[in-house]
Motif scaffolding. Sequence first.
Motif, mmCIF file in Angstrom:
data_model
loop_
_atom_site.group_PDB
_atom_site.id
_atom_site.type_symbol
_atom_site.label_atom_id
_atom_site.label_comp_id
_atom_site.label_asym_id
_atom_site.label_seq_id
_atom_site.Cartn_x
_atom_site.Cartn_y
_atom_site.Cartn_z
ATOM 1 N N GLN A 1 7.647 11.216 37.771
ATOM 2 C CA GLN A 1 7.824 9.756 37.693
ATOM 3 C C GLN A 1 7.582 9.069 39.039
ATOM 4 O O GLN A 1 7.398 7.857 39.088
ATOM 5 C CB GLN A 1 9.203 9.391 37.117
ATOM 6 N N TYR A 2 7.552 9.864 40.134
ATOM 7 C CA TYR A 2 7.212 9.300 41.447
ATOM 8 C C TYR A 2 5.866 8.568 41.370
ATOM 9 O O TYR A 2 5.718 7.453 41.882
ATOM 10 C CB TYR A 2 7.143 10.429 42.476
ATOM 11 N N TYR A 3 4.901 9.203 40.697
ATOM 12 C CA TYR A 3 3.543 8.636 40.661
ATOM 13 C C TYR A 3 3.497 7.319 39.878
ATOM 14 O O TYR A 3 2.839 6.363 40.295
ATOM 15 C CB TYR A 3 2.564 9.649 40.060
ATOM 16 N N SER A 4 4.200 7.291 38.733
ATOM 17 C CA SER A 4 4.155 6.063 37.926
ATOM 18 C C SER A 4 4.938 4.937 38.608
ATOM 19 O O SER A 4 4.519 3.777 38.570
ATOM 20 C CB SER A 4 4.675 6.326 36.512
ATOM 21 N N GLU A 5 6.060 5.290 39.235
ATOM 22 C CA GLU A 5 6.838 4.247 39.925
ATOM 23 C C GLU A 5 6.089 3.723 41.149
ATOM 24 O O GLU A 5 6.096 2.526 41.434
ATOM 25 C CB GLU A 5 8.216 4.799 40.333
ATOM 26 N N VAL B 1 5.762 -11.376 45.462
ATOM 27 C CA VAL B 1 6.518 -10.845 46.603
ATOM 28 C C VAL B 1 7.927 -10.454 46.152
ATOM 29 O O VAL B 1 8.428 -9.377 46.488
ATOM 30 C CB VAL B 1 6.588 -11.888 47.746
ATOM 31 N N LYS B 2 8.534 -11.323 45.348
ATOM 32 C CA LYS B 2 9.882 -11.062 44.834
ATOM 33 C C LYS B 2 9.897 -9.769 44.010
ATOM 34 O O LYS B 2 10.764 -8.907 44.187
ATOM 35 C CB LYS B 2 10.308 -12.256 43.969
ATOM 36 N N ARG B 3 8.915 -9.642 43.125
ATOM 37 C CA ARG B 3 8.819 -8.466 42.252
ATOM 38 C C ARG B 3 8.597 -7.206 43.094
ATOM 39 O O ARG B 3 9.199 -6.167 42.847
ATOM 40 C CB ARG B 3 7.664 -8.686 41.260
ATOM 41 N N SER B 4 7.739 -7.292 44.098
ATOM 42 C CA SER B 4 7.434 -6.144 44.962
ATOM 43 C C SER B 4 8.696 -5.695 45.696
ATOM 44 O O SER B 4 8.990 -4.494 45.779
ATOM 45 C CB SER B 4 6.340 -6.528 45.953
ATOM 46 N N LYS B 5 9.440 -6.654 46.225
ATOM 47 C CA LYS B 5 10.671 -6.307 46.971
ATOM 48 C C LYS B 5 11.667 -5.587 46.068
ATOM 49 O O LYS B 5 12.292 -4.603 46.486
ATOM 50 C CB LYS B 5 11.313 -7.575 47.557
ATOM 51 N N ALA B 6 11.797 -6.061 44.826
ATOM 52 C CA ALA B 6 12.737 -5.441 43.890
ATOM 53 C C ALA B 6 12.306 -4.009 43.569
ATOM 54 O O ALA B 6 13.119 -3.077 43.574
ATOM 55 C CB ALA B 6 12.831 -6.281 42.619
ATOM 56 N N LEU B 7 11.018 -3.833 43.289
ATOM 57 C CA LEU B 7 10.507 -2.494 42.966
ATOM 58 C C LEU B 7 10.692 -1.537 44.140
ATOM 59 O O LEU B 7 11.063 -0.370 43.966
ATOM 60 C CB LEU B 7 9.022 -2.562 42.596
ATOM 61 N N ARG C 1 12.909 -1.738 46.618
ATOM 62 C CA ARG C 1 14.317 -1.434 46.837
ATOM 63 C C ARG C 1 14.723 -0.245 45.962
ATOM 64 O O ARG C 1 15.355 0.712 46.412
ATOM 65 C CB ARG C 1 15.167 -2.663 46.508
ATOM 66 N N ASN C 2 14.322 -0.286 44.703
ATOM 67 C CA ASN C 2 14.633 0.773 43.748
ATOM 68 C C ASN C 2 13.945 2.092 44.117
ATOM 69 O O ASN C 2 14.560 3.160 44.096
ATOM 70 C CB ASN C 2 14.180 0.294 42.357
ATOM 71 N N PHE C 3 12.670 2.003 44.500
ATOM 72 C CA PHE C 3 11.873 3.190 44.856
ATOM 73 C C PHE C 3 12.460 3.869 46.096
ATOM 74 O O PHE C 3 12.578 5.098 46.154
ATOM 75 C CB PHE C 3 10.432 2.739 45.115
ATOM 76 N N GLU C 4 12.850 3.064 47.079
ATOM 77 C CA GLU C 4 13.355 3.632 48.332
ATOM 78 C C GLU C 4 14.709 4.315 48.145
ATOM 79 O O GLU C 4 15.026 5.272 48.845
ATOM 80 C CB GLU C 4 13.436 2.530 49.405
ATOM 81 N N LYS C 5 15.497 3.821 47.171
ATOM 82 C CA LYS C 5 16.767 4.478 46.846
ATOM 83 C C LYS C 5 16.522 5.906 46.384
ATOM 84 O O LYS C 5 17.287 6.815 46.690
ATOM 85 C CB LYS C 5 17.485 3.698 45.737
ATOM 86 N N LYS C 6 15.441 6.096 45.620
ATOM 87 C CA LYS C 6 15.162 7.417 45.057
ATOM 88 C C LYS C 6 14.398 8.318 46.011
ATOM 89 O O LYS C 6 14.629 9.519 46.061
ATOM 90 C CB LYS C 6 14.325 7.272 43.783
ATOM 91 N N TYR C 7 13.434 7.747 46.741
ATOM 92 C CA TYR C 7 12.476 8.598 47.465
ATOM 93 C C TYR C 7 12.488 8.389 48.979
ATOM 94 O O TYR C 7 11.684 8.992 49.688
ATOM 95 C CB TYR C 7 11.055 8.375 46.919
ATOM 96 N N GLY C 8 13.362 7.539 49.471
ATOM 97 C CA GLY C 8 13.415 7.319 50.913
ATOM 98 C C GLY C 8 12.597 6.114 51.345
ATOM 99 O O GLY C 8 11.830 5.539 50.570
ATOM 100 N N ALA C 9 12.771 5.744 52.606
ATOM 101 C CA ALA C 9 12.182 4.508 53.125
ATOM 102 C C ALA C 9 10.655 4.558 53.129
ATOM 103 O O ALA C 9 10.054 5.592 53.403
ATOM 104 C CB ALA C 9 12.691 4.256 54.543
ATOM 105 N N LEU C 10 10.041 3.406 52.829
ATOM 106 C CA LEU C 10 8.585 3.278 52.878
ATOM 107 C C LEU C 10 8.107 2.867 54.266
ATOM 108 O O LEU C 10 6.931 3.019 54.591
ATOM 109 C CB LEU C 10 8.110 2.246 51.850
ATOM 110 N N THR C 11 9.004 2.273 55.052
ATOM 111 C CA THR C 11 8.611 1.804 56.385
ATOM 112 C C THR C 11 9.690 2.177 57.399
ATOM 113 O O THR C 11 10.830 2.471 57.022
ATOM 114 C CB THR C 11 8.449 0.263 56.427
ATOM 115 N N SER C 12 9.308 2.147 58.663
ATOM 116 C CA SER C 12 10.258 2.534 59.706
ATOM 117 C C SER C 12 10.399 1.486 60.803
ATOM 118 O O SER C 12 11.119 1.701 61.762
ATOM 119 C CB SER C 12 9.814 3.856 60.331
#
Lengths: 81, 86, 189
Positions: free
Chosen positions: B7-11, B46-52, B54-65
């Motif tokens: 599900q990583y790929y689809s999310e 932008v709003k939708r991207s931020k929400a997605l 937030r959820n993705f980073e909870k599961k798989y870790g931070a996207l940015t540093s």
Amino acid sequence: MQKGMHMPSWYKTYHPYVSPMDPCPPITTKRYSTPPNLYLGFQPPGLEQFTPSAALKAGTLWKYFYDPYYSTREMKKGVRE
Amino acid sequence: MKQVPPQYYSELEQIQAIDFVIVELALYLHTHPDDLDAIQQYNESVKRSKALKRNFEKKYGALTSFGYSYSRHPWEYKEAPWPWQV
Amino acid sequence: MWFYEKKLQYPVKVSTCNPMLAKFLIEQYGGADGELAAALRYLNQRYSIPDKVVGLLTDIGTEEFAHLEMIATMVYKLTKDATPEQMKAAGLGDHYANHDNALFYHDASGVPWTAAYIQAKGDPIADLYEDIAAEEKARATYQWLIDLSDDPDLNDGLRYLREREVIHSQRFREAVEILKEERDSKKIF
């Protein structure tokens, strides 16, 4: 694409001269790309859009600009959508 | 070594899709700065991207540093897989 | 400044271990009309162009780095775990001698990237016309890469990248129109 807008073809062909002295089997029809950016001018507002996932697949948000390139090999295999 | 779940790929692809809309609208708005509909669509995306994210980073870790994501302990950002590896 | 986001712009997939395709694809990594040249060209021209089009050059230049990463991913996946014998059989023996399986900024024939591929003329129209030409040349390169490749997943990614060239060219053409406009005149669609 807005109603009443003329949709040109995004590919054109020409026929190179074939000499009896040419060693390779002749390719009688050559194709070249004339992409949508040659025709639209300044993009008008409100052009019809793809959904986000379809846009990602297409490589553009706007249907007018969607101009996928397929090799002749792919077209023979019927890959073209 | 831990592989990412299917599900990583689809999310991720949902994020890629909405971020692609954002890029397309940004380039468009550079030459069409007065298009209010496009600006509204941009802000909604932008709003939708931020929400997605937030959820993705909870599961798989931070996207940015560099400050656009919060971090848990330990610092997960440096962990594989990297985008070209998945 | 810039920041890195740990994701590709587009989900890149490759079907087979095929170093021969990697050899061709590297044209868009370190070639004259490749993604590195595009990114560096636009991000350098933006310092000497009217403010109206700086944002466009900045963002297209930034997107080109995302495309560079996509090409790198394709090359990486096509050559990952390829043996020296496979590299040699694919015509990458000379690359292997210098770089092992590492990526490097050169074109499909091994010519290293050079700043001579790009220009900053300080003349806005000259620079934007170069940018339009660069997008059309990159579009053509993607066509010839699709012709050479028999990997359906790879071609999917290459078609995406080709389409982006079409959009970038459209925006640069619009930038020319904006710079052509008489001051204070209304835009007519």
